[in-house]
Design an enzyme around this catalytic site. Structure first.
Site, PDB file in Angstrom:
ATOM      1  N   SER A 232      -1.482  -4.318 -81.133  1.00 16.20           N
ATOM      2  CA  SER A 232      -0.952  -3.004 -81.455  1.00 16.20           C
ATOM      3  C   SER A 232       0.228  -3.090 -82.415  1.00 16.20           C
ATOM      4  O   SER A 232       0.941  -4.096 -82.466  1.00 16.20           O
ATOM      5  CB  SER A 232      -0.512  -2.286 -80.180  1.00 16.20           C
ATOM      6  OG  SER A 232       0.671  -2.867 -79.665  1.00 16.20           O
ATOM      7  N   GLU A 253      -1.709  -8.761 -87.629  1.00 14.53           N
ATOM      8  CA  GLU A 253      -2.810  -7.843 -87.919  1.00 14.53           C
ATOM      9  C   GLU A 253      -2.791  -6.795 -86.820  1.00 14.53           C
ATOM     10  O   GLU A 253      -3.068  -7.086 -85.657  1.00 14.53           O
ATOM     11  CB  GLU A 253      -4.139  -8.591 -87.962  1.00 14.53           C
ATOM     12  CG  GLU A 253      -5.237  -7.789 -88.652  1.00 14.53           C
ATOM     13  CD  GLU A 253      -6.265  -7.268 -87.690  1.00 14.53           C
ATOM     14  OE1 GLU A 253      -6.184  -6.071 -87.359  1.00 14.53           O
ATOM     15  OE2 GLU A 253      -7.136  -8.036 -87.283  1.00 14.53           O
ATOM     16  N   CYS A 287     -10.250  -3.046 -84.345  1.00  5.93           N
ATOM     17  CA  CYS A 287      -9.145  -2.587 -85.190  1.00  5.93           C
ATOM     18  C   CYS A 287      -9.642  -1.912 -86.454  1.00  5.93           C
ATOM     19  O   CYS A 287      -8.964  -1.040 -87.012  1.00  5.93           O
ATOM     20  CB  CYS A 287      -8.225  -3.755 -85.534  1.00  5.93           C
ATOM     21  SG  CYS A 287      -9.082  -5.147 -86.310  1.00  5.93           S
TER      22      CYS A 287
END
Length: 485
Positions: A232, A253, A287
């Site tokens: 996150s 990331e 993601c």
């Protein structure tokens, strides 16, 4: 029982060890909540010991390119030989569909194979022209040392190996912490592969532990030279703050609010096909998953009708059934969180195009229409089979809406005008944009990473070489200098 679920211990300094906390984490199958493994939780002292072992092993590992190559080649062979068993672990532990599990293992093999190409980057010397007479400038490419790797639950095997493989290929050693929810597929499977490949003690360490026990030790331990984290944005900011104070590198990331933009001259049927794949692979727990579908008003109604109809038909249920597309979310807390988002949107009067349902630990697709990009619904990363459809009056407005977010990971543009598509792709503020494809794309030889709140750094060869190594200038003055004093 699958053999991998017996690997419920940490792998440290070449040995499988019980956690010293004497606490047990019950690793659950997210589909039916059955226990697949009882994981022994390692202590902070054990994590510190793993960093010590990694530091001691690093220099010798860095000096032996042939060994690094041999180990990685054997790991590749291991994953190919055991692919079906490993896919079974992903299905049972993560709720992956059989399709997603096979895709994940193929990504792992591809990254390992790409890492073989960079083994010899370490120790290379580049001669740089000198403005000083009789000075030879050499730039050496050196490993960083010990890399701390922290991976998430959604693509646990791949998002771990994406750091581990190039880090080891480039002469670093690794201390790795997988999310306990997927500690077997994200940690133990990898450790077993490297053990079977003959990796030297201390070179790769997989620690099964939790934040209440170790806190920020993965960041603060003096041996960690770079922290590679996928997760996150909130946690990424926390890691970045601490690492910055310690002048440590990070590869982060983070989250995404990924737009899928359908321009006014797009092929609607193909756009629908792509959007279904990019939204619902692994229940949207990726993601790069599509979060917002932005459609030109001329195409909006037709697109919405076709997209809803396709989403209704997606098979859901037990991910062990090969035809299943929609499986469970990772845990009950995530289900409740998403249901809260859905109820809030309904109370706010957002149009419901497809009202899904909860069945056990599964949420079927929810689709909201005519969503305001300023709404809470459009601002959030769903990480679930929930999606917002947003209408744009012009192609220019579609670009503006796509960029109106704190995130910038992946994106997609659909159009029959490829020149226009590429121009729009460049304008979208995201690390990756795909023309006439969906947002969930990954290759081992591309710069994978985000802009804005979606992260720092790039994975993929050759960009990862700069991330995971350091350049050292060595100059040799071959003739004496006459100094001015």
């Amino acid at each position: 029982m699958n053999q991998y679920f017996l690997l419920n211990k940490s792998y440290m300094n070449g040995k499988w060890v019980e956690g010293e906390t004497r606490r047990i984490y019950h690793d659950l199958n997210p589909f039916d909540d059955t226990v697949v493994a009882n994981i022994s939780i390692a202590s902070k002292a054990q994590l510190d010991a793993a960093f010590e072992a990694a530091s001691e092993a690093q220099k010798k590992w860095a000096q032996n390119a042939e060994l690094r190559k041999s180990v990685i080649e054997k790991v590749i062979a291991y994953f190919k030989e055991h692919q079906q068993e490993i896919v079974d672990v992903l299905v049972l532990e993560t709720g992956s569909s059989v399709l997603k599990g096979n895709v994940e293992v193929s990504f792992v093999i591809a990254d390992l194979e790409e890492s073989l190409k960079i083994v010899n980057e370490v120790g290379t010397v580049k001669i740089v022209e000198s403005a000083i007479p009789d000075k030879v400038n050499k730039v050496y490419r050196l490993p960083l040392g010990v890399i701390a790797s922290i991976s998430p639950f959604n693509f646990p095997l791949y998002l771990s190996m994406r750091t581990i493989a190039p880090a080891l290929a480039l002469g670093n050693t690794v201390v790795h912490k997988a999310d306990l929810q997927t500690g077997i597929s994200g940690g133990s499977v990898i450790a077993k592969a490297f053990e079977e490949a003959g990796v030297p003690s201390g070179v790769f360490n997989s620690i099964l532990t939790d934040i209440p026990e170790v806190g920020d030790t993965m960041i603060t331990n003096p041996h960690s030279k770079l922290i590679s984290f996928t997760g996150s944005t909130g946690v990424g900011k926390h890691i970045g703050k601490i690492a910055g104070e310690l002048l440590k590198r990070t590869a982060l990331e983070l989250g995404g609010n990924n737009p899928f933009v359908v321009l006014k001259n797009a092929d609607i049927d193909q756009a629908v096909n792509a959007a279904i794949m990019g939204k619902y692979l692994h229940q949207g727990q990726i993601c790069m998953s599509i979060n917002r579908i932005i459609v030109h008003e001329n195409l909006y109604e037709e697109f919405a009708i076709k997209f809803v109809e396709r989403a209704k038909q997606l098979p859901y249920g037990n991910p062990q059934v090969p035809s299943t597309v929609i499986g469970p979310l990772i845990n009950h807390a995530q289900i409740e969180k998403v249901l809260g988002f859905i109820e809030e949107a309904k109370k706010d009067g957002v149009e419901v195009l497809l009202d899904g349902k909860r069945e056990g630990n599964i949420l079927t697709p929810f689709i909201f229409g005519n969503v305001d990009n300023e709404s809470n619904l459009a601002r959030r990363e769903f990480f679930s089979p929930v999606v917002s459809l947003i209408k744009a009056s012009t192609d220019e407005e579609a670009i503006q809406i796509a960029n109106d977010t704190e995130y910038g990971l992946s994106s997609a543009v659909f159009t029959n005008d490829l020149t226009l598509g590429e121009d729009v792709a460049v304008q979208i503020e995201a690390g990756m944009t795909h023309v006439n494809d969906q947002t969930v794309n990954c290759l081992s030889n591309i710069p994978f990473g985000g802009m804005k709140g979606s992260g720092i750094g790039r994975f993929g060869n050759p960009w990862i070489v700069d991330e995971f190594t350091q350049a050292k200038w060595v100059s040799v003055q071959v003739k004496p200098i006459n100094y001015p004093f």
